[in-house]
Design an enzyme around this catalytic site. Sequence first.
Site, PDB file in Angstrom:
ATOM      1  N   TYR A  62       0.720  -1.223   0.041  1.00 30.12           N
ATOM      2  CA  TYR A  62      -0.004  -0.144   0.140  1.00 30.12           C
ATOM      3  C   TYR A  62       1.208   1.275   0.138  1.00 30.12           C
ATOM      4  O   TYR A  62       0.620   2.444  -0.008  1.00 30.12           O
ATOM      5  CB  TYR A  62      -1.283   0.096   1.361  1.00 30.12           C
ATOM      6  CG  TYR A  62      -1.784  -1.113   1.126  1.00 30.12           C
ATOM      7  CD1 TYR A  62      -2.789  -1.530   0.696  1.00 30.12           C
ATOM      8  CD2 TYR A  62      -1.539  -1.791   1.911  1.00 30.12           C
ATOM      9  CE1 TYR A  62      -4.028  -2.345   0.339  1.00 30.12           C
ATOM     10  CE2 TYR A  62      -2.513  -3.197   1.747  1.00 30.12           C
ATOM     11  CZ  TYR A  62      -3.188  -3.550   1.591  1.00 30.12           C
ATOM     12  OH  TYR A  62      -4.436  -5.018   1.363  1.00 30.12           O
ATOM     13  N   HIS A  67      -4.790   6.281  -1.067  1.00 31.30           N
ATOM     14  CA  HIS A  67      -5.644   5.920   0.508  1.00 31.30           C
ATOM     15  C   HIS A  67      -4.016   6.069   1.524  1.00 31.30           C
ATOM     16  O   HIS A  67      -5.116   6.250   2.574  1.00 31.30           O
ATOM     17  CB  HIS A  67      -5.857   4.497   0.533  1.00 31.30           C
ATOM     18  CG  HIS A  67      -6.937   4.534   1.407  1.00 31.30           C
ATOM     19  ND1 HIS A  67      -8.156   5.480   1.633  1.00 31.30           N
ATOM     20  CD2 HIS A  67      -8.279   3.494   1.495  1.00 31.30           C
ATOM     21  CE1 HIS A  67      -9.735   5.363   1.905  1.00 31.30           C
ATOM     22  NE2 HIS A  67      -8.700   3.724   2.561  1.00 31.30           N
ATOM     23  N   TYR A 112      -4.984  -1.947   9.933  1.00 32.77           N
ATOM     24  CA  TYR A 112      -5.560  -1.183   8.156  1.00 32.77           C
ATOM     25  C   TYR A 112      -6.674  -0.013   8.572  1.00 32.77           C
ATOM     26  O   TYR A 112      -7.024  -0.110  10.007  1.00 32.77           O
ATOM     27  CB  TYR A 112      -5.926  -3.377   8.031  1.00 32.77           C
ATOM     28  CG  TYR A 112      -5.076  -4.058   7.261  1.00 32.77           C
ATOM     29  CD1 TYR A 112      -5.097  -3.010   6.386  1.00 32.77           C
ATOM     30  CD2 TYR A 112      -4.917  -4.564   8.284  1.00 32.77           C
ATOM     31  CE1 TYR A 112      -3.727  -4.163   5.450  1.00 32.77           C
ATOM     32  CE2 TYR A 112      -3.144  -5.556   7.559  1.00 32.77           C
ATOM     33  CZ  TYR A 112      -2.858  -5.019   6.780  1.00 32.77           C
ATOM     34  OH  TYR A 112      -2.187  -5.881   5.646  1.00 32.77           O
ATOM     35  N   ASN A 114      -9.759   0.638   7.562  1.00 32.41           N
ATOM     36  CA  ASN A 114     -10.695   0.190   8.899  1.00 32.41           C
ATOM     37  C   ASN A 114     -10.826  -0.089  10.494  1.00 32.41           C
ATOM     38  O   ASN A 114     -12.317   0.008  10.687  1.00 32.41           O
ATOM     39  CB  ASN A 114     -11.651  -1.365   8.305  1.00 32.41           C
ATOM     40  CG  ASN A 114     -11.600  -0.321   6.252  1.00 32.41           C
ATOM     41  OD1 ASN A 114     -11.440   0.884   5.478  1.00 32.41           O
ATOM     42  ND2 ASN A 114     -13.252  -1.609   5.975  1.00 32.41           N
ATOM     43  N   ASN A 160     -14.169   5.151   5.895  1.00 38.51           N
ATOM     44  CA  ASN A 160     -14.248   4.352   6.880  1.00 38.51           C
ATOM     45  C   ASN A 160     -12.966   4.532   7.758  1.00 38.51           C
ATOM     46  O   ASN A 160     -13.508   3.680   9.176  1.00 38.51           O
ATOM     47  CB  ASN A 160     -13.921   2.623   6.265  1.00 38.51           C
ATOM     48  CG  ASN A 160     -15.003   1.721   5.139  1.00 38.51           C
ATOM     49  OD1 ASN A 160     -16.268   2.761   5.603  1.00 38.51           O
ATOM     50  ND2 ASN A 160     -14.914   1.491   4.474  1.00 38.51           N
TER      51      ASN A 160
END
Length: 244
Positions: A62, A67, A112, A114, A160
């Site tokens: 990532y 994000h 993570y 969320n 989220n």
Amino acid sequence: MLHAISVPNTCILCPRSRCFGQRNRGSTRFCLRASLPDNNGGFKVEYTPWLVVGLGNPGNKYHGTRHNVGFEMIDQISQSEGIALNTIQSKALVGIGAIGEVPILLAKPQAYMNFSGESVGPLAAYYQVPLRHILLIYDEMSLPNGVLRLQPKGGHGHHNGVKSVMGHLDGSREFPRLCIGIGNPPGAMDMKAYLLQKFSPAERNQIDEALEQGVEAVRTLVLNGFNQKITRFNLGQKYKHHKV
């Protein structure tokens, strides 16, 4: 320089070290504060610490994606202010230091996106950081790429990670946030695919510029609060891509 002395229900920071002290033991409750001595050798000025959290996903997969710009801002602050991210606490990569004389706790949740609140809630409780001093940094699709916005409070905007943080702060929305614009997906592109995509070279240049500007904004906020400089900063960001 400041060092910490921990006693029951308080923590006094005294000259000579910038450390915040050690983990609390027994019934001692850990609290971060920085005080400057007055001319008589006492302590007058007390600084409430800031918890500055960048949202993102852990792992090389990532790194550099849209994000994860919250993580990138934390890295930029860490480098600029000399605050090493070298501790794992409450499922987060943490660094402790100061901006000026103000104690700062930098954090990158590692559970993570969320589940970001699983780090933010416990860290805020452990270090007794008030809501008004929890700065959340994250990506925002409603803003053009590389445009920043600094606000004293707000909703989750269907993000989220922000939802998770609010859920672990008793549903409160009364905490500051620095939003980093990443723009909307083009055409019918899937939103998740867009968020996990890396920036184009032109977009990357805009983000790198924004990260540098963001460090100055965070420094202004920590040292002076939401003042006219922040208002001018937001206005300048709003129109910075507009050609005259």
